[in-house]
Design an enzyme around this catalytic site. Structure first.
Site, PDB file in Angstrom:
ATOM      1  N   ARG A 360       9.625  90.210   5.577  1.00 43.47           N
ATOM      2  CA  ARG A 360      10.040  91.345   4.751  1.00 43.47           C
ATOM      3  C   ARG A 360      10.017  91.034   3.254  1.00 43.47           C
ATOM      4  NH1 ARG A 360      14.280  93.530   4.716  1.00 43.47           N
ATOM      5  NH2 ARG A 360      13.509  95.649   4.559  1.00 43.47           N
ATOM      6  N   TYR A 364       7.698  93.563   1.404  1.00 45.98           N
ATOM      7  CA  TYR A 364       8.344  94.643   0.636  1.00 45.98           C
ATOM      8  C   TYR A 364       9.086  94.141  -0.592  1.00 45.98           C
ATOM      9  CZ  TYR A 364       8.410  96.405   5.509  1.00 45.98           C
ATOM     10  OH  TYR A 364       8.110  96.739   6.802  1.00 45.98           O
ATOM     11  N   CYS A 391       1.290  77.992   4.860  1.00 49.39           N
ATOM     12  CA  CYS A 391       0.265  77.718   3.854  1.00 49.39           C
ATOM     13  C   CYS A 391      -0.021  78.988   3.066  1.00 49.39           C
ATOM     14  CB  CYS A 391      -0.985  77.197   4.522  1.00 49.39           C
ATOM     15  SG  CYS A 391      -0.713  75.576   5.173  1.00 49.39           S
TER      16      CYS A 391
HETATM   17  N1  LIG Z   1       9.793  97.445   9.100  1.00 45.61           N
HETATM   18  C1  LIG Z   1      10.393  98.052   7.951  1.00 45.61           C
HETATM   19  C2  LIG Z   1      10.892  99.398   8.164  1.00 45.61           C
HETATM   20  C3  LIG Z   1       9.949 100.302   8.846  1.00 45.61           C
HETATM   21  C4  LIG Z   1      10.728 101.102   9.758  1.00 45.61           C
HETATM   22  C5  LIG Z   1       9.942 101.745  10.826  1.00 45.61           C
HETATM   23  N2  LIG Z   1       9.454 103.080  10.499  1.00 45.61           N
HETATM   24  C6  LIG Z   1      11.421  97.131   7.313  1.00 45.61           C
HETATM   25  O1  LIG Z   1      11.493  96.001   7.614  1.00 45.61           O
HETATM   26  O2  LIG Z   1      12.158  97.529   6.474  1.00 45.61           O
END
Ligand SMILES: N[C@@H](CCCC[NH3+])C(=O)O
Ligand SMILES: Cc1ncc(COP(=O)(O)O)c(C=O)c1O
Length: 463
Positions: A360, A364, A391
């Protein structure tokens, strides 16, 4: 990805901005209860415990990296959501956040329903005894096999995501001699304040059918004509890790408007609406999530008010929280392998996992907290970046964090709030072995998802 996103992060000597990076917390040994699950404590000897078990003993027994899931916390969150929404609403736990057979059993025991979005999740739900009528199937491109299985076993609802799927599900149901309950997922045109990759209600993305231009109304028209479908309601999910209730309120209002249009055009009052999941959790002390009862009240009030204004019966409401239930219940435990101080920059603390167990941060720009948990320390705070062993220079677990300056190889670090979208998005990059999930409760720990082994990897590689 939290609201205090700070792409580059501070460095030694920087004048740090207000907020999360303004400086080290007063005491690095204190664990913020907003970020850690409810049974986590630091003992008098400085070692952190969960469910009454010391992380040092857990690491010895189960190894690192590993996810430790606080079962009491999980169940308490299920109950809080269920109680907040009451008997006139349904809470569907979103299995994509994290799903295993133990989770399904707990959900069942706590009276929650389950949202699945693949054949694999459906199989897990059924294998663990979730009654099919309490399962909802989602997805923007469900396969014929997935739809067929769902219709055959009698899932409570399939959420239709495209015009093609309306026809596809209807045909499959008719062939099987069934009438499948369905909802239509609409995109309400809300720009949710979250990371672009996890916002889902603006029009330019792959999910749902737009309200704009009458598309959703047309989808309803088509669904109502098909014998294989029983249209029970409208669904909207605006995105994930959202704190501001305003987006949900706009969504609720627009969904109710569509119900009113459907009533006016077809003389039918659809009995259900689902407002999706997406409620944010605290990854750092800066995050300030809403409690389930506040969310239930805000959504309930707006739906009731809009329905009264439109002269509609109030439909049965459902929601689909994933992260808000499982996210705060687990932490990832890592062992420190190397500590590298880059003069004038920052200290890189490398742990034995990384982007394979938590993608994550890389994906993100998500923010996490981290703590030294195998001992207390009075050493001066050190601005650190916790990185993995892959890596890839983007293999960052916690971009910016203060750790005690004496952190050394062999120490255990824990990253809280990793219950959602960490194990479920774990991968085998560099042939990493995905870590186990260990449930902890009342002084007992048990593996609910075992660690992957080299044999598992080699079994897939058939030569
Ligand atoms: N996978 C995403 C959120 C997506 C949720 C699924 N629609 C996260 O880690 O925040
Ligand atoms: C349709 C649907 N429902 C529920 C969820 C769960 O979201 P969250 O885990 O943010 O509550 C998602 C993921 O964003 C989703 O796509």
């Amino acid at each position: 990805m939290s609201r205090s996103a700070h792409p580059a992060g501070p460095r030694h000597g920087d004048v740090l901005p207000e907020g999360h990076y303004a400086g080290p917390p007063a005491d690095l040994n204190t664990l913020d209860p907003h970020v850690w699950s409810r049974t986590v404590r630091r003992d008098a000897d400085g070692v952190v415990t969960v469910g009454g078990l010391a992380v040092t003993a857990l690491a010895e027994e189960f190894g690192t990296p590993a996810y430790f899931l606080d079962e009491e916390d999980f169940r308490a969150r299920c109950r809080a959501w269920k109680d907040a929404f009451g008997a006139d609403a349904d809470v569907f736990y979103a299995g994509k956040a994290f799903l295993s057979r133990a989770i399904v059993r707990w959900l069942n025991e706590e009276g929650l329903n389950l949202d699945v979005c693949s054949g694999g999740e459906l199989a897990t739900a059924l294998a663990a005894g979730m009654p099919a009528e309490r399962i909802a199937l989602h997805g923007n491109n469900k396969s014929t096999e997935e739809i067929t299985r769902a219709v055959e076993v009698g899932v409570g609802r399939i959420v239709l995501d495209s015009f093609q799927e309306i026809v596809r599900v209807a045909h499959i149901a008719e062939k099987l001699g069934k009438r499948q309950p369905v909802q239509i997922r609409v995109t309400v045109g809300v720009e949710a304040h979250t990371h672009e990759f996890i916002a889902t209600a603006h029009e330019d993305q792959k999910f749902g059918i737009a309200l704009a231009g009458g598309q959703a109304a047309e989808a309803v028209r088509r669904a109502l004509k098909l014998d294989g479908l029983e249209l029970i309601g409208i669904h909207s999910h605006i995105g994930s890790q959202i704190f501001d209730m305003a987006g949900f309120e706009v969504s609720a209002r627009r969904v109710v408007q569509l119900l009113a249009e459907v009533r006016d055009e077809h003389g039918v009052e659809l009995p259900e609406i689902d407002l999706g999941g997406g409620l944010g959790i605290a990854y750092t002390s800066d995050d300030d999530p809403r409690e389930p009862h506040e969310i239930a009240k805000a959504l309930g009030d707006i739906v009731t008010r809009e329905c009264e204004a439109a002269g509609l019966r109030v439909p049965r409401l459902s929601v689909e929280p994933g992260r808000a239930i499982v996210g705060p219940t687990a932490f990832t435990l890592y062992e420190v392998g190397t500590v590298k101080e880059l003069e004038g920059l920052r200290t890189y603390v490398s742990v034995d996992g990384g982007m394979s167990d938590n993608i994550r941060t890389a994906l993100y720009d998500a923010e996490y907290s981290v703590a030294l948990v195998s001992r207390a320390s009075d050493a001066e705070p050190m601005l650190s970046r916790v990185v993995g062993k892959h890596c890839e220079s983007g293999d960052i677990v916690v971009r910016d964090a203060f750790l005690p300056g004496d952190v050394a190889p062999g120490d255990l670090l824990a990253v809280p709030a990793t219950g959602a979208y960490c194990r479920s998005m774990a991968n085998n990059y560099n042939h990493a072995l995905r870590p186990p999930v260990v449930a902890v409760k009342d002084g007992a720990a048990r593996v609910i998802v075992r660690r992957e082994t080299e044999e598992d990897l080699l079994r897939l590689d058939v030569g």
